[in-house]
Design a protein around this motif. Structure first.
Motif, PDB file in Angstrom:
ATOM      1  N   UNK A 438       0.720  -1.016   0.139  1.00  0.00           N
ATOM      2  CA  UNK A 438      -0.089   0.047  -0.263  1.00  0.00           C
ATOM      3  C   UNK A 438       0.790   1.274   0.029  1.00  0.00           C
ATOM      4  N   UNK A 439       2.136   0.912   0.531  1.00  0.00           N
ATOM      5  CA  UNK A 439       3.040   2.369   0.634  1.00  0.00           C
ATOM      6  C   UNK A 439       3.489   2.587  -0.707  1.00  0.00           C
ATOM      7  N   UNK A 440       3.318   2.002  -1.839  1.00  0.00           N
ATOM      8  CA  UNK A 440       3.795   2.449  -3.002  1.00  0.00           C
ATOM      9  C   UNK A 440       3.498   3.984  -3.419  1.00  0.00           C
ATOM     10  N   UNK A 441       2.377   4.210  -2.784  1.00  0.00           N
ATOM     11  CA  UNK A 441       2.097   5.586  -3.426  1.00  0.00           C
ATOM     12  C   UNK A 441       2.981   6.842  -2.641  1.00  0.00           C
ATOM     13  N   UNK A 442       3.585   6.436  -1.507  1.00  0.00           N
ATOM     14  CA  UNK A 442       4.087   7.512  -0.547  1.00  0.00           C
ATOM     15  C   UNK A 442       5.342   8.211  -1.415  1.00  0.00           C
ATOM     16  N   UNK A 446       3.724  11.820  -1.540  1.00  0.00           N
ATOM     17  CA  UNK A 446       4.064  12.667  -0.194  1.00  0.00           C
ATOM     18  C   UNK A 446       4.824  13.788  -0.283  1.00  0.00           C
ATOM     19  N   UNK A 447       4.567  14.764   0.423  1.00  0.00           N
ATOM     20  CA  UNK A 447       5.607  15.901   0.329  1.00  0.00           C
ATOM     21  C   UNK A 447       6.658  15.530   0.602  1.00  0.00           C
ATOM     22  N   UNK A 448       7.655  15.771  -0.014  1.00  0.00           N
ATOM     23  CA  UNK A 448       9.163  15.537   0.034  1.00  0.00           C
ATOM     24  C   UNK A 448       9.411  14.090  -0.291  1.00  0.00           C
ATOM     25  N   UNK A 449       8.395  13.288  -1.027  1.00  0.00           N
ATOM     26  CA  UNK A 449       8.728  12.186  -1.535  1.00  0.00           C
ATOM     27  C   UNK A 449       9.746  12.121  -2.585  1.00  0.00           C
ATOM     28  N   UNK A 450      10.572  10.977  -2.943  1.00  0.00           N
ATOM     29  CA  UNK A 450      11.664  10.963  -3.920  1.00  0.00           C
ATOM     30  C   UNK A 450      11.001  11.216  -5.186  1.00  0.00           C
ATOM     31  N   UNK A 451       9.808  10.594  -5.433  1.00  0.00           N
ATOM     32  CA  UNK A 451       9.453  10.812  -6.679  1.00  0.00           C
ATOM     33  C   UNK A 451       8.240  11.646  -6.812  1.00  0.00           C
ATOM     34  N   UNK A 452       8.018  12.502  -5.848  1.00  0.00           N
ATOM     35  CA  UNK A 452       6.900  13.524  -5.873  1.00  0.00           C
ATOM     36  C   UNK A 452       7.237  14.687  -6.694  1.00  0.00           C
ATOM     37  N   UNK A 453       7.191  14.707  -7.920  1.00  0.00           N
ATOM     38  CA  UNK A 453       7.643  15.548  -9.442  1.00  0.00           C
ATOM     39  C   UNK A 453       6.347  16.373  -9.180  1.00  0.00           C
ATOM     40  N   UNK A 455       4.727  18.749  -7.162  1.00  0.00           N
ATOM     41  CA  UNK A 455       4.579  20.021  -6.441  1.00  0.00           C
ATOM     42  C   UNK A 455       3.325  19.630  -5.540  1.00  0.00           C
ATOM     43  N   UNK A 456       3.212  18.375  -5.240  1.00  0.00           N
ATOM     44  CA  UNK A 456       2.045  18.100  -4.405  1.00  0.00           C
ATOM     45  C   UNK A 456       2.599  18.218  -2.983  1.00  0.00           C
ATOM     46  N   UNK A 457       1.619  18.784  -2.148  1.00  0.00           N
ATOM     47  CA  UNK A 457       1.856  18.928  -0.635  1.00  0.00           C
ATOM     48  C   UNK A 457       0.829  19.112   0.136  1.00  0.00           C
ATOM     49  N   UNK A 458       0.251  18.162   0.697  1.00  0.00           N
ATOM     50  CA  UNK A 458      -1.132  18.109   1.249  1.00  0.00           C
ATOM     51  C   UNK A 458      -0.904  17.529   2.549  1.00  0.00           C
ATOM     52  N   UNK A 459      -1.251  18.291   3.751  1.00  0.00           N
ATOM     53  CA  UNK A 459      -0.972  17.687   4.993  1.00  0.00           C
ATOM     54  C   UNK A 459      -1.871  16.809   5.424  1.00  0.00           C
ATOM     55  N   UNK A 460      -3.188  16.790   4.987  1.00  0.00           N
ATOM     56  CA  UNK A 460      -4.041  15.602   5.251  1.00  0.00           C
ATOM     57  C   UNK A 460      -3.589  14.232   4.435  1.00  0.00           C
ATOM     58  N   UNK A 464      -1.969  10.546   6.022  1.00  0.00           N
ATOM     59  CA  UNK A 464      -2.446   9.104   5.598  1.00  0.00           C
ATOM     60  C   UNK A 464      -1.253   8.204   5.296  1.00  0.00           C
ATOM     61  N   UNK A 465      -0.575   8.861   4.607  1.00  0.00           N
ATOM     62  CA  UNK A 465       0.641   8.330   4.054  1.00  0.00           C
ATOM     63  C   UNK A 465       1.644   7.711   5.243  1.00  0.00           C
ATOM     64  N   UNK A 466       1.808   8.674   6.459  1.00  0.00           N
ATOM     65  CA  UNK A 466       2.472   8.180   7.512  1.00  0.00           C
ATOM     66  C   UNK A 466       1.850   6.970   8.084  1.00  0.00           C
TER      67      UNK A 466
END
Lengths: 530, 311, 296
Positions: A438-442, A446-453, A455-460, A464-466
């Protein structure tokens, strides 16, 4: 056109169809000389667990290697492998494994706790690659040999996914062979513990495997635990779809990974059978650069989602019905088969009128040329894509143009496409990732995720990802994955398109291809009926 | 003759040097980071920690300025070291050694096929000038050059491998494996050779010494075949040399269609995955082969045509 | 290799009319050439179809209808539909515009560069010649398709970039031929005379040498158009061709190959379109060669 009839059997799960085929009559299962398999590519680079970077290495590893534990593909439970027992402490930082005592490497040296430590420490030292990620990356602390057949792995932080990862890609290389062969290890020589030995490995062309005559320690997830039926297995990579299909039809291959559009044709041929294995990973999806106007506008993204006829995409010849409409960000396989109602309810269905309303609400008025405009600016979206996605992006362009969105398609070579994504030089792109869990999305969203290209940064969402990453119960992790996907759909951070299969066509005489929790099949237990 | 060959050999050095400069510049212009490319071979993204990135960059020398990289590459090349492939993680020379014979087998079969078929068609056409054979062979030749070769290859595969089952559909192995790929690769060269043979033969047939030979009463067939053919083959030989170059390049397509190992598909892989050392090594070798083949062709000239003498 | 020089240093009307007469004779000879007339006729039809495409194409070549994908030939779609339900006939008609344009532009580009380089090299000889000839040798030794692959990987896959890449690879042949002709013509009296009368090198090259180069170059160029169309198709096959959704023939053929087993029409018709065009160009080129360059 017999496409429609063909769809039904495709939707049956593989396990069921495999049972149907072998369950009825009992046919003598005999040894045979050679099993010939053809894949879309043979992979390249090393087959050393430390530096193997190609996903095909994990396919071969199911035959030349073994894992400490195995994931049962039916219920995703963790089953014994090279480890007969294991314990995990409460915060999932210390794992203790009791190993089988009858296992030897292909070079005759015994498999022991020392060998586990040797491999894990090498991976940790290399600090990169899929093996390192599987070992928990920076979370990995060390491995301690408690006695000859007991080993303890410690992490700096909670690492709940470790057992799953162990069952996917962490095979063991012989410490003696690694020391002996130096730079040749992994490219010319591979010495592990599996039912087959690597005889020949030619990157991007083929691998030739030969039966390990001493093998007796096969895991229970397979139908056999001892010697495999095929004395040799040859796995070749062929890029061209037509050539792959011809290999099967001309009798050059027994099992071939085919394209979706060839499924119906080969099913109609009485000589062959097709098995569809759902791909583990994220689904094919549209991804957005949320830093850029006009894509930063939620209405525009929602409009894009409503403008896309996903049923149409699946029915079109590209997939020829041999795929499913995507429901969530993750594929069905990662979610254990299907999605709970909450995700189904959050679907943004095909509704061009709704799309038009949303665009108008944001001030995008239909211009004379059929493209919407705001303040004299046309609604043009730059979509980058790798050449392989050519047939996927064209219908999307056409569908969006129906609601007045002009898509500027920019085809890039794979490497250039990655660079453009990483640099943020795009409005929209298309992609998917392979992997289980399930953590493949992270790392992707996730903000700061290595492949979050994006500009997505959403605290909510990050919350969930944590939870997915570190909650100790499976229920909590599953619920967080559901919540995360509903949240992503509501905000149209990505638009799920198609949940794909890997179609494998084979001669009717081929039995018992094994589909693990990770998509690439194993041919260990395959036998041929006369 | 030997002296001439040596002289030509020396004159290829600047050409080959130029090729290395060209490859080097081209490869550096290819978008994408070679180190990142090593981790992105599957078309999916993987995490690469900065310290790992830097150490790999250092290992291959990609951190140095391009001209310095070039000088290092060249100095190693002169010592016989072609470097190490980033993607395959093997020495480039070894990869070339492993794969050259498959391309050689393909190219030689293709060119042999092209010459045999081309010359036969050309002779048949010229001897029957204006007749049925002429029209038929020239039609065949024109069709040969008019089809995109990958299409021809796929159709040939469907007919001869899938429908008739006469030949294997793909891969490498015995001689039967090379027939369809070589046919695909050689078909357009055979068409070009056929056309040139025809016109060249027609021209020689019109020349004086053939008329003399004929007047002496030797039988017509022998005249055409022995005297005229020998002379009319001279331009054909040059053409074969030039065609060999495009044949080597065309091997990419044939090798892809028939899933053959070889230098062509290796080069495509190297260029698209930004494998600097491998691409450089391969293109250099292909250029070298081309240049050598053309020297041999020029020397063949002299053997065929005693009128030509080299200093 | 080339014709006897018709020029002299003086451009009298007599010589002008002699030129016209020679040209007329050549055209007559060309038109008597059986295969050449066939080629020209086909090419003319193709050009007319390409120009009239918007008027005669039954459908919008880009209009998709996913649920009508891979429909076999019928009264509505005489050549069937492709994987996105687009009308293949309309796409082939529009594709003629693209493919012919690609062919012609490649030839114009490579021909211009090649002829200029060849003339300069042949005229000046010496160091300039050495440099140009070596550069041409390097390009020749560099496998042309691989050069095109590298260039497109650098510039990104698109029709324009493919066009550039193919053009670069075709430059050497023009340069070589032009240089050869220039070298031989330069020795002739009329060039010496022009030089003695104070003609500048560019003037001599363009007024006196160029007309002699035209013959062999036109023959090369006609075949170059065919090569360009075929190479574009090969590049499309390797994933380096035209940009979607342009109905370029090579791209149609190469993307259609995934479906050729269940829908024969999807590759057959674009393939035939390429074949017929290349065939016509070759016939035309043969005719030109026989007329302009009777010896080879």
């Amino acid at each position: 056109m017999r496409t429609h009839r063909a769809i039904k059997p495709l939707l049956r799960t593989i396990v069921v169809s495999a049972l149907l085929i072998t369950g009825g009559t009992s046919i003598a299962q005999e040894e045979y000389d050679l099993l010939r398999v053809v894949l879309n590519n043979a992979g390249t680079g090393n087959l050393d667990v430390v530096t193997a970077r190609h996903t095909k290495a994990t396919l071969y590893a199911r035959m030349f290697g073994d894992f400490l534990v195995n994931i049962d593909p039916n219920d995703l439970t963790v089953q014994p492998g090279l480890a007969t027992e294991w314990t995990v402490n409460d915060d999932a930082t210390v794992y203790t494994f009791t190993l089988r005592q009858d296992v030897t490497f292909h070079d005759g040296t015994p498999f022991s706790a020392e060998a586990v430590k040797f491999n894990f420490d090498r991976i940790a030292e290399a600090k990169a690659g899929a093996g390192y990620a599987a070992l928990g990356a920076a979370r990995y602390a060390d491995t301690t040999v408690l006695d000859e057949f007991t080993v303890q792995v410690t992490f700096h932080e909670t690492y709940v996914q470790f057992l799953n990862q162990l069952g996917l890609r962490l095979w063991f290389d012989s410490p003696t062979a690694v020391a002996q062969h130096g730079e040749d290890y992994g490219t010319l020589v591979v010495v592990s513990t599996g039912p087959y030995k690597v005889v020949e490995w030619v990157a991007n062309d083929h691998v030739l495997l030969e039966r390990n005559e001493d093998y007796t320690w096969g895991p229970d997830i397979y139908k056999i635990q001892g010697l495999p039926y095929a004395r040799q297995i040859e796995i070749r990579g062929i890029r061209e779809f037509a050539t792959r299909r011809a290999a099967l039809e001309s009798g050059q291959a027994d099992i071939v990974m085919i394209g979706e559009s060839d499924v119906a044709g080969l099913e109609a041929d009485p000589r062959f059978r097709v098995e569809l294995e759902p791909k583990a990973g994220t689904v094919r999806q549209l991804q957005f650069n949320l830093r850029r106007a006009p894509i930063d506008d939620l209405n525009v993204r929602l409009a894009i989602a409503h403008a896309i006829d996903r049923e149409g995409l699946v029915a079109a010849p590209r997939y020829s019905g041999a795929a499913n409409v995507a429901i969530g960000i993750l594929g069905r396989k990662n979610m254990g088969g299907d999605f709970p109602q909450a995700v189904h309810d959050a679907q943004l269905h095909y509704d061009p009128e709704r799309a038009a309303e949303l665009l108008e609400a944001s001030g995008w008025i239909m211009g004379s040329s059929g493209i919407r405009e705001k303040d004299g600016e046309p609604l043009t979206i730059e979509m980058i894509f790798p050449s392989a996605a050519l047939s996927e992006v064209q219908p999307i362009q056409a569908m969006l143009s129906e609601v007045g969105i002009d898509v500027d398609l920019v085809e890039l070579q794979t490497q250039a496409w990655f660079d453009a994504e990483e640099a943020g030089n795009f409005d929209m792109t298309i992609g998917s990732n392979s992997g289980t869990g399930l953590n493949l999305m992270n790392r992707i969203y996730q903000s700061g995720g290595t492949n979050n290209w994006w500009g997505l940064s959403d605290a909510t969402l990050d919350g969930y990802f944590d939870t997915i990453e570190s909650a100790l119960t499976a229920e909590e992790r599953y619920q967080a994955a559901v919540d995360a996907q509903v949240h992503m759909l509501e905000n149209a951070y990505a638009v799920p398109l198609v949940d794909v299969f890997y179609p494998f066509a084979m001669r009717n005489e081929v039995n018992d291809v094994f589909y693990p929790a990770f998509s690439w099949p194993s041919f260990y237990q395959v036998w041929i009926s006369n | 003759m030997l002296k001439y060959g040596l002289k030509r050999l020396v004159s290829t050095i600047p050409v080959l040097l130029g090729v290395t400069v060209l490859v080097f510049s081209l490869m550096h212009l290819v978008p994408g980071d070679p180190v990142k490319a090593m981790f992105r071979m599957t078309g999916e993204s993987v995490e690469i920690p900065p310290e790992v990135y830097e150490s790999i960059q250092k290992e291959y020398g990609f951190d140095k300025p391009v001209p310095v990289q070039y000088l290092i590459y060249m100095s190693r090349l002169f010592r016989g070291d072609m470097g190490r492939s980033t993607i395959r993680n093997r020495p480039v020379s070894e990869l070339i050694r492993q794969n050259w014979r498959f391309t050689a087998e393909l190219a030689i079969t293709a060119i042999t096929f092209a010459i045999v078929l081309g010359v036969l068609l050309g002779v048949a056409a010229a001897v029957n000038r204006g007749g049925w054979w002429d029209t038929l062979s020239m039609m065949a030749a024109t069709f040969g050059v008019s089809m995109p070769n990958f299409w021809f290859g796929l159709m040939a595969m469907l007919v001869f491998a899938v429908q008739l089952g006469w030949l294997p559909a793909s891969g490498v192995g015995g001689f039967e494996f090379v027939i369809l790929p070589a046919l695909t690769l050689g078909i357009s060269a055979s068409a070009i050779i056929a056309r040139l043979t025809r016109s060249s033969l027609l021209e020689t047939l019109g020349e004086d010494y053939i008329r003399t030979a004929r007047a002496k009463g030797i039988r017509e067939r022998r005249v055409t075949l022995i005297h005229a053919l020998r002379n009319s083959l001279i331009p054909v030989v040059t053409l074969v040399g030039l065609q060999f170059g495009s044949l080597l390049a065309g091997a990419v397509v044939s090798e892809t269609v028939f899933a053959r190992r070889g230098l062509g598909s290796l080069t495509l892989e190297a260029v698209t995955s930004k494998d600097f050392p491998l691409a450089q090594g391969l293109i250099l070798i292909i250029a070298l082969i081309y240049v050598l083949v053309n020297i041999v062709v020029d020397m063949l000239y002299a053997t065929l045509d005693p009128r030509i003498q080299y200093e | 290799m080339s014709q006897p020089p018709l020029e002299s240093t003086l451009h009298s009307s007599a010589i002008q009319s002699a030129r016209v007469r020679v040209a007329l004779a050549l055209i007559k000879r060309f038109l008597r050439h059986r295969s050449a007339t066939v080629g020209v006729t086909i090419l003319l039809i193709l050009i007319i179809l390409a120009v009239a495409a918007p008027a005669i194409a039954p459908f919008d070549p880009l209009k998709q209808n996913l649920r009508q994908g891979l429909a076999p030939p019928s009264a509505e779609h005489p050549l069937g539909t492709d994987e996105f339900g687009r009308d293949i006939l309309s796409r082939i008609l529009y594709g003629a515009r693209i493919s012919l344009r690609v062919g012609v532009m490649v030839v114009l580009l490579s021909g211009t560069i090649g002829v200029l380089l060849g003339m300069v090299a042949g005229y000046y000889e010496g160091r300039i010649d050495t440099i140009i000839s070596r550069a041409v040798d390097i390009l020749l030794a560099f496998p042309s398709l691989l050069l095109a692959i590298a260039v497109i990987t650098i510039l990104g896959p698109s029709l324009i970039n493919a066009l550039f890449a193919i053009a670069i690879a075709q430059v050497p042949r023009y340069a070589r031929v032009t240089r050869g002709v220039t070298l031989s013509q330069k020795q002739r009296d009329y060039v010496d005379a022009a030089r003695a009368l104070g003609g500048s090198p560019p003037r001599i090259m363009f007024i006196h040498l160029l007309p002699n180069v035209i013959g062999p170059v036109v023959v090369l160029a006609s075949l170059g158009v065919a090569t360009a169309i075929l190479t574009t198709a090969s590049l499309s096959f390797l994933g380096l061709g035209a940009q979607p959704p342009e109905p370029e023939w090579g791209a149609m053929l190469s993307t259609g190959r995934s479906y050729m087993r269940q829908a024969w029409w999807i590759t057959l018709f674009p393939g035939l379109a390429i074949m017929i065009t290349v065939l016509a160009i070759n016939l035309f080129g043969d005719g030109l060669r026989d007329v302009l360059d009777p010896k080879t």
